[in-house]
Design an enzyme around this catalytic site. Structure first.
Site, PDB file in Angstrom:
ATOM      1  N   GLY A 238     -14.282  36.354   3.079  1.00 28.23           N
ATOM      2  CA  GLY A 238     -15.636  36.713   2.670  1.00 28.23           C
ATOM      3  C   GLY A 238     -16.220  37.970   3.270  1.00 28.23           C
ATOM      4  CD  GLU A 272      -8.671  30.377   3.500  1.00 29.28           C
ATOM      5  OE1 GLU A 272      -9.498  30.628   2.580  1.00 29.28           O
ATOM      6  OE2 GLU A 272      -8.204  29.249   3.690  1.00 29.28           O
ATOM      7  N   PRO A 273      -8.829  36.454   4.998  1.00 28.27           N
ATOM      8  CG  PRO A 273      -8.133  38.190   6.399  1.00 28.27           C
ATOM      9  CD  PRO A 273      -8.068  36.701   6.238  1.00 28.27           C
ATOM     10  N   GLY A 274      -9.435  38.735   2.322  1.00 24.73           N
ATOM     11  CA  GLY A 274      -8.822  39.382   1.160  1.00 24.73           C
ATOM     12  C   GLY A 274      -9.354  40.806   1.062  1.00 24.73           C
ATOM     13  NE  ARG A 275     -15.163  41.701  -1.429  1.00 22.29           N
ATOM     14  CZ  ARG A 275     -15.433  41.535  -2.724  1.00 22.29           C
ATOM     15  NH1 ARG A 275     -15.460  42.560  -3.523  1.00 22.29           N
ATOM     16  NH2 ARG A 275     -15.698  40.328  -3.193  1.00 22.29           N
ATOM     17  NE  ARG A 311     -15.363  43.411  -7.125  1.00 22.74           N
ATOM     18  CZ  ARG A 311     -16.469  43.839  -6.586  1.00 22.74           C
ATOM     19  NH1 ARG A 311     -16.731  45.131  -6.546  1.00 22.74           N
ATOM     20  NH2 ARG A 311     -17.340  43.009  -6.051  1.00 22.74           N
ATOM     21  CE1 TYR A 315     -17.763  38.344  -9.999  1.00 22.00           C
ATOM     22  CE2 TYR A 315     -16.373  40.284  -9.731  1.00 22.00           C
ATOM     23  CZ  TYR A 315     -16.514  38.909  -9.837  1.00 22.00           C
ATOM     24  OH  TYR A 315     -15.401  38.116  -9.763  1.00 22.00           O
ATOM     25  CB  CYS A 342     -14.669  46.619 -29.244  1.00 25.00           C
ATOM     26  SG  CYS A 342     -13.571  47.851 -29.913  1.00 25.00           S
ATOM     27  CE1 TYR A 371     -10.606  38.417  -5.106  1.00 22.14           C
ATOM     28  CE2 TYR A 371     -11.845  39.879  -3.653  1.00 22.14           C
ATOM     29  CZ  TYR A 371     -11.179  38.690  -3.871  1.00 22.14           C
ATOM     30  OH  TYR A 371     -11.098  37.772  -2.861  1.00 22.14           O
TER      31      TYR A 371
HETATM   32  N1  LLP Z   1     -10.557  32.005   0.703  1.00 17.21           N
HETATM   33  C1  LLP Z   1     -11.032  31.386  -0.391  1.00 17.21           C
HETATM   34  C2  LLP Z   1     -10.964  29.936  -0.470  1.00 17.21           C
HETATM   35  C3  LLP Z   1     -11.551  32.144  -1.458  1.00 17.21           C
HETATM   36  O1  LLP Z   1     -12.007  31.536  -2.527  1.00 17.21           O
HETATM   37  C4  LLP Z   1     -11.594  33.560  -1.349  1.00 17.21           C
HETATM   38  C5  LLP Z   1     -12.118  34.372  -2.442  1.00 17.21           C
HETATM   39  C6  LLP Z   1     -11.069  34.167  -0.185  1.00 17.21           C
HETATM   40  C7  LLP Z   1     -10.577  33.347   0.826  1.00 17.21           C
HETATM   41  C8  LLP Z   1     -11.051  35.647   0.017  1.00 17.21           C
HETATM   42  O2  LLP Z   1     -12.333  36.173   0.064  1.00 17.21           O
HETATM   43  P1  LLP Z   1     -12.574  37.731   0.447  1.00 17.21           P
HETATM   44  O3  LLP Z   1     -12.201  37.907   1.891  1.00 17.21           O
HETATM   45  O4  LLP Z   1     -11.761  38.551  -0.457  1.00 17.21           O
HETATM   46  O5  LLP Z   1     -14.030  37.908   0.208  1.00 17.21           O
HETATM   47  N2  LLP Z   1     -13.626  38.552  -7.875  1.00 17.21           N
HETATM   48  C9  LLP Z   1     -14.720  38.635  -6.932  1.00 17.21           C
HETATM   49  C10 LLP Z   1     -14.410  37.958  -5.639  1.00 17.21           C
HETATM   50  C11 LLP Z   1     -14.024  36.492  -5.796  1.00 17.21           C
HETATM   51  C12 LLP Z   1     -13.658  35.856  -4.485  1.00 17.21           C
HETATM   52  C13 LLP Z   1     -13.010  34.533  -4.711  1.00 17.21           C
HETATM   53  N3  LLP Z   1     -12.600  33.862  -3.516  1.00 17.21           N
HETATM   54  C14 LLP Z   1     -15.084  40.101  -6.734  1.00 17.21           C
HETATM   55  O6  LLP Z   1     -14.448  40.979  -7.326  1.00 17.21           O
HETATM   56  O7  LLP Z   1     -16.018  40.401  -6.010  1.00 17.21           O
END
Ligand code: LLP
Length: 408
Positions: A238, A272-275, A311, A315, A342, A371
């Site tokens: 997050g 659990e980092p992603g972004r 995105r 959003y 379209c 994403y």
């Molecule tokens: N763990 C869980 C259980 C999650 O659902 C998510 C993201 C993450 C970790 C990773 O979160 P991050 O660190 O990336 O914020 N498509 C959207 C974001 C959806 C996130 C879904 N869950 C966007 O483009 O902003």
């Protein structure tokens, strides 16, 4: 990221992007391995003295070569589907460091995960508990279980990416979580190993992280009173990044502050980092097809569209757009950068006083590493774009643009 103009030409990790465009068909994603490494290494070094595991959230960017970079750094992975688990294994990831999140794991996915000995399931409902128990018992194995609790915290982010409110479908409510934990001992094929939460994405304030950690700490104390001992707490992902003028908290401050909350507990901390690992590591390069000027509005029509990068349409996200060749001109008009699809939401950004552009010029859409490609589709039967990785000043094709044949 190392993005700078050299003699008015945009370079990324010392690669002149305009030169690349002579050979690669736009639109394409361009990622920097240097920046990915830097982001991951920062997490690793902040966590080096803490009993912890980083489980990269595969959904943010699931390119095989990018996953293999993380596998080589011994990261774990947070997955939400059998497809993601398959990809992680193909990338050389260690399945014993995989946590499986998501509200709707199917029987096939549960079986596949058990057969691959994943570390644990982040369970989101009672139905899921009994289902995992039944499948594990059939296979003659024990499944590690962590319960996802919904901490009912407002993450102050876009409503579509908030997950920790009581109205969201995610997790088990705080009121029920104790009784569900107690229930686990009735299942013969389940082992309790942790508690898990994730309150949303693109969070730029520290408070929601701290507040949710404190709520989960109270629950852990309650569990201890009931002699339910855990091995880990999973704090989800997050952490937000600065797309425009946001001032996100640094990886270091985030890790230090939330770890502090659990410092008296002998628990492994899972992140659990992603972004915050891949978000600022990628560009989407696109060419202008047409410039359409009207009475009320002017449009710059790109060859990238919402199917390539969703995105903004989904959003209303604002990603910076910059030219590949900088000039000292300024247009008096306002332009909307749009794609060829379209749908009226197929637009990226509206810009006033942008430099003067013409057909066939190239632009870069910034900070699309998370994403971006993972949310792309074939809508309007547009092939998925190429992905390139800059590695030691060399270009590596890590996903080849789909051909028309791939679309049949
Ligand atoms: N763990 C869980 C259980 C999650 O659902 C998510 C993201 C993450 C970790 C990773 O979160 P991050 O660190 O990336 O914020 N498509 C959207 C974001 C959806 C996130 C879904 N869950 C966007 O483009 O902003």
């Amino acid at each position: 990221m190392t993005l700078k103009y050299v003699n008015e030409s945009l370079t990324f990790d010392n690669i002149d992007i305009q030169e690349l465009d002579q050979t690669i068909q736009t639109p394409y994603y361009l990622y920097s391995k240097n920046t990915i490494d830097k982001n991951v290494d920062e997490y690793i070094s902040e966590l080096k003295n803490i009993n912890s595991l980083i489980c990269y959230s595969v959904k943010a960017n699931s390119n095989l070569s990018i996953l293999s970079l993380f596998a080589k750094k011994n990261l774990g992975f947070d997955i939400v589907s059998g497809g993601e688990l398959h990809r992680v294994i193909r990338a050389g990831g260690d399945s014993s460091k995989v946590v499986f999140s998501g509200v709707g794991k199917t029987d096939e996915e549960i079986e596949f995960a058990l057969k691959n000995n994943i570390y644990c399931f982040n369970v989101e409902s009672q139905g899921e508990l009994s289902r995992i128990d039944a499948i594990a018992s059939l296979l003659g194995v024990k499944a590690n279980i962590s319960l996802r609790v919904n901490p009912e915290i407002d993450a102050n982010t876009h409503p579509y990416i908030t997950t920790g409110l009581s109205e969201n479908k995610f997790g088990i409510s705080q009121n029920d979580v104790l009784s569900v934990f107690k229930m686990i001992s009735n299942f013969k094929s389940l082992n309790i190993c942790g508690i898990d939460y994730h309150i949303g994405s693109q969070i730029v304030d520290l408070d929601p992280f701290i507040d949710s950690a404190n709520k989960v700490l109270l629950l852990i104390n309650e569990l201890e009173k009931e002699q339910i001992d855990l091995l880990h707490v999973d704090l989800g992902g997050g952490l937000g990044i600065g797309y425009n003028n946001e001032l996100p908290i640094s990886r270091g401050e985030y890790v230090r502050s939330v770890s502090e909350v659990f410092k008296d507990k002998n628990l492994k901390l899972i992140f659990e980092p992603g972004r915050s690992i891949v978000g600022n590591t990628g560009l989407l390069i696109s060419q202008i097809i047409y410039i359409k000027e009207g009475d009320n509005k002017n449009f710059i029509i790109l060859d990238a569209a919402m199917n390539d990068f969703m995105r903004p349409a989904l959003y209303n996200a604002k990603h910076r757009i910059i030219p590949l060749i900088k000039t000292n001109t300024r247009s008096k008009k306002t332009y909307e950068f749009v794609g060829p699809i379209c749908e009226s939401t197929d637009k990226f950004l509206t810009k006033k006083k942008f430099q003067k552009l013409k057909e066939k010029d190239f632009i870069a859409i910034c900070d699309v590493g998370a994403y971006g490609m993972s949310l792309s589709s074939n809508y309007n039967l547009r092939p998925k774009a190429t992905e390139l990785l800059i590695k030691n000043s060399k270009i590596q094709i890590i996903y080849k643009r789909q051909s028309l044949k791939d679309l049949i």
